[in-house]
Design an enzyme around this catalytic site. Structure first.
Site, PDB file in Angstrom:
ATOM      1  CG  ASP A 141      51.448  -1.709  41.021  1.00 17.54           C
ATOM      2  OD1 ASP A 141      52.422  -0.994  41.307  1.00 17.54           O
ATOM      3  OD2 ASP A 141      50.283  -1.282  40.959  1.00 17.54           O
TER       4      ASP A 141
ATOM      5  CD  GLU B   9      49.078   3.287  38.856  1.00 18.92           C
ATOM      6  OE1 GLU B   9      50.065   3.913  39.272  1.00 18.92           O
ATOM      7  OE2 GLU B   9      48.633   2.258  39.407  1.00 18.92           O
TER       8      GLU B   9
ATOM      9  CD  GLU C 223      50.428   0.152  37.144  1.00 20.11           C
ATOM     10  OE1 GLU C 223      50.157   0.192  38.358  1.00 20.11           O
ATOM     11  OE2 GLU C 223      50.893   1.117  36.514  1.00 20.11           O
TER      12      GLU C 223
ATOM     13  CD  GLU D 121      53.849   2.740  42.763  1.00 18.25           C
ATOM     14  OE1 GLU D 121      53.147   2.364  41.822  1.00 18.25           O
ATOM     15  OE2 GLU D 121      53.926   2.135  43.837  1.00 18.25           O
TER      16      GLU D 121
HETATM   17  P1  C2E Z   1      49.306   1.540  43.226  1.00 21.68           P
HETATM   18  O1  C2E Z   1      48.735   0.873  42.044  1.00 21.68           O
HETATM   19  O2  C2E Z   1      50.663   1.119  43.647  1.00 21.68           O
HETATM   20  O3  C2E Z   1      49.246   3.109  42.880  1.00 21.68           O
HETATM   21  C1  C2E Z   1      50.181   4.050  43.266  1.00 21.68           C
HETATM   22  C2  C2E Z   1      49.750   4.769  44.504  1.00 21.68           C
HETATM   23  O4  C2E Z   1      50.836   5.549  44.984  1.00 21.68           O
HETATM   24  C3  C2E Z   1      48.583   5.761  44.292  1.00 21.68           C
HETATM   25  O5  C2E Z   1      47.805   5.796  45.473  1.00 21.68           O
HETATM   26  C4  C2E Z   1      49.338   7.072  44.115  1.00 21.68           C
HETATM   27  O6  C2E Z   1      48.556   8.213  44.409  1.00 21.68           O
HETATM   28  C5  C2E Z   1      50.443   6.900  45.128  1.00 21.68           C
HETATM   29  N1  C2E Z   1      51.620   7.739  44.858  1.00 21.68           N
HETATM   30  C6  C2E Z   1      52.139   8.069  43.657  1.00 21.68           C
HETATM   31  N2  C2E Z   1      53.234   8.846  43.799  1.00 21.68           N
HETATM   32  C7  C2E Z   1      53.411   9.010  45.132  1.00 21.68           C
HETATM   33  C8  C2E Z   1      54.383   9.742  45.923  1.00 21.68           C
HETATM   34  O7  C2E Z   1      55.305  10.377  45.430  1.00 21.68           O
HETATM   35  N3  C2E Z   1      54.230   9.661  47.283  1.00 21.68           N
HETATM   36  C9  C2E Z   1      53.217   8.960  47.860  1.00 21.68           C
HETATM   37  N4  C2E Z   1      53.153   8.952  49.185  1.00 21.68           N
HETATM   38  N5  C2E Z   1      52.289   8.278  47.147  1.00 21.68           N
HETATM   39  C10 C2E Z   1      52.386   8.304  45.803  1.00 21.68           C
HETATM   40  P2  C2E Z   1      46.224   5.671  45.464  1.00 21.68           P
HETATM   41  O8  C2E Z   1      45.637   6.349  44.265  1.00 21.68           O
HETATM   42  O9  C2E Z   1      45.747   6.072  46.817  1.00 21.68           O
HETATM   43  O10 C2E Z   1      45.978   4.131  45.262  1.00 21.68           O
HETATM   44  C11 C2E Z   1      46.382   3.182  46.205  1.00 21.68           C
HETATM   45  C12 C2E Z   1      46.255   1.776  45.661  1.00 21.68           C
HETATM   46  O11 C2E Z   1      44.882   1.460  45.418  1.00 21.68           O
HETATM   47  C13 C2E Z   1      46.945   1.599  44.315  1.00 21.68           C
HETATM   48  O12 C2E Z   1      48.316   1.376  44.498  1.00 21.68           O
HETATM   49  C14 C2E Z   1      46.199   0.383  43.785  1.00 21.68           C
HETATM   50  O13 C2E Z   1      46.720  -0.801  44.331  1.00 21.68           O
HETATM   51  C15 C2E Z   1      44.810   0.606  44.314  1.00 21.68           C
HETATM   52  N6  C2E Z   1      43.978   1.212  43.245  1.00 21.68           N
HETATM   53  C16 C2E Z   1      43.785   2.507  42.909  1.00 21.68           C
HETATM   54  N7  C2E Z   1      42.901   2.630  41.887  1.00 21.68           N
HETATM   55  C17 C2E Z   1      42.520   1.356  41.556  1.00 21.68           C
HETATM   56  C18 C2E Z   1      41.593   0.797  40.596  1.00 21.68           C
HETATM   57  O14 C2E Z   1      40.946   1.491  39.781  1.00 21.68           O
HETATM   58  N8  C2E Z   1      41.475  -0.565  40.602  1.00 21.68           N
HETATM   59  C19 C2E Z   1      42.175  -1.367  41.472  1.00 21.68           C
HETATM   60  N9  C2E Z   1      41.991  -2.701  41.387  1.00 21.68           N
HETATM   61  N10 C2E Z   1      43.031  -0.878  42.360  1.00 21.68           N
HETATM   62  C20 C2E Z   1      43.206   0.471  42.428  1.00 21.68           C
HETATM   63 MG    MG Z   2      52.183   0.805  42.202  1.00 21.22          MG
HETATM   64 MG    MG Z   3      49.349   0.464  40.184  1.00 29.00          MG
HETATM   65 MG    MG Z   4      52.414   0.667  45.276  1.00 24.69          MG
END
Ligand code: C2E
Ligand code: MG
Ligand code: MG
Ligand code: MG
Length: 284
Positions: free
Chosen positions: A180, A59, A150, A236
């Site tokens: 998602d 992802e 997603e 996830e």
């Molecule tokens: P999401 O799309 O649901 O992405 C998964 C989030 O869960 C990611 O946080 C990831 O680092 C985190 N995660 C994965 N495995 C685990 C785990 O085992 N434990 C915990 N505590 N967390 C885990 P991240 O990278 O901080 O991103 C947060 C949200 O920000 C994402 O949720 C998504 O909604 C948004 N996001 C991130 N990058 C982009 C992007 O390029 N564009 C857009 N539109 N949204 C983004």
């Molecule tokens: Mg997600």
């Molecule tokens: Mg996602």
């Molecule tokens: Mg999520």
């Protein structure tokens, strides 16, 4: 006096609002130079098959390396960018990096794995969404099924019909639609009935309290239901061995979580894939 108290409360509230507004303005100012100076980077979190740990995809997640503030987490700037519309620029910047990377793998005859991209709520309503994705896939010569989209569950809430129409037209073009944050919104059951989804990502909140009987019942049956509906499931936020074995027991194999891999720079993801390709070659 009561009046004094009320005023004080307002003053505190006002102060909070002001600093919130200032932070938002700061992000707005900074994001323009961030895009120009390459401070935004593509990170990829591997998705694995929990049975053997094999990487089956990834992802794309944006990371902002701010020159003074260091690493700014998405939750601190994405909501602001969704308000002012800049998320569309950021998403496209990240998507282009994903298409470019997959295009390179394709050209070099490497093993392709799907790398999904996040489509922000705002972007999902943009009439130009399909146009952008089709342009990118043609420019970088990437088969559309390697870039699943997603969409957060709550994006489906407003203008459901319009959203289904746009998703359907993308699916006709070969893109896969993944929902998602499943389980955190409201209209889930209706959506499952009315819309074809290729994949569902069960939110980490859902598997957090596995020690509760109720949680286990809900998870086990949700997985069974989704499987009967023919939707591919990704779990996830898998962080513990207990979660892993419970989920495998439910017949769910594909997951993303800190137990396996944290999000990493795309170069590190590439190295991981390369290593896997070599191991595969040896066992062939
Ligand atoms: P999401 O799309 O649901 O992405 C998964 C989030 O869960 C990611 O946080 C990831 O680092 C985190 N995660 C994965 N495995 C685990 C785990 O085992 N434990 C915990 N505590 N967390 C885990 P991240 O990278 O901080 O991103 C947060 C949200 O920000 C994402 O949720 C998504 O909604 C948004 N996001 C991130 N990058 C982009 C992007 O390029 N564009 C857009 N539109 N949204 C983004
Ligand atoms: Mg997600
Ligand atoms: Mg996602
Ligand atoms: Mg999520």
């Amino acid at each position: 006096s009561i009046k004094g108290k009320v005023y004080r409360t307002y003053a505190v509230f006002d102060e909070k609002m002001r600093s919130q507004k200032m932070r938002e303005r700061q992000v707005e100012n900074d994001i323009v130079s961030a895009l120009e100076n390459g401070e935004l980077q593509l990170y990829v979190q591997p998705k694995v098959d929990m049975r053997d740990g094999r990487v089956i995809g990834g992802e794309a997640l944006v990371r902002w390396k701010h020159p003074e503030k260091g690493l700014v987490p998405p939750r601190e700037f994405i909501p602001v960018l969704e308000k002012n519309g800049f998320i569309i620029n950021v998403d496209e910047y990240i998507w282009e990096k994903v298409f470019a990377y997959l295009g390179k793998l394709h050209r070099e005859d490497r093993m392709l794995v799907p790398v999904s991209i996040n489509v922000s709520r705002l972007h999902a309503y943009d009439e130009k969404l399909a146009e952008t994705l089709i342009r990118l896939r043609e420019e970088y010569d990437v088969p559309p099924e390697y870039v699943p989209l997603e969409l957060t569950e709550s994006a489906f809430l407003e203008d459901e019909a319009g959203m289904y129409r746009r998703m359907e037209s993308l699916r006709e073009r070969g893109f896969l639609v993944s929902m998602d944050d499943f389980g955190t919104g409201y209209s889930t059951m209706n959506m499952l009935k009315n819309q074809t989804l290729d994949e569902i990502k069960i939110d980490k909140e859902f598997i957090r309290d596995l020690e509760k009987d109720k949680s286990r019942i809900i998870i086990r049956n949700t997985i069974a239901m989704l499987q009967q509906l023919g939707v591919h499931i990704v779990i996830e936020g898998v962080e513990t061995e207990e979660q892993k074995s419970f989920l495998l027991g439910c017949g769910c194999t594909d997951a993303q979580g800190f137990l396996f891999h944290r999000p990493m720079p795309v170069e590190a993801f590439d190295a991981l894939l390369l290593q896997q390709e070599c191991e595969y070659d040896r066992t062939k």
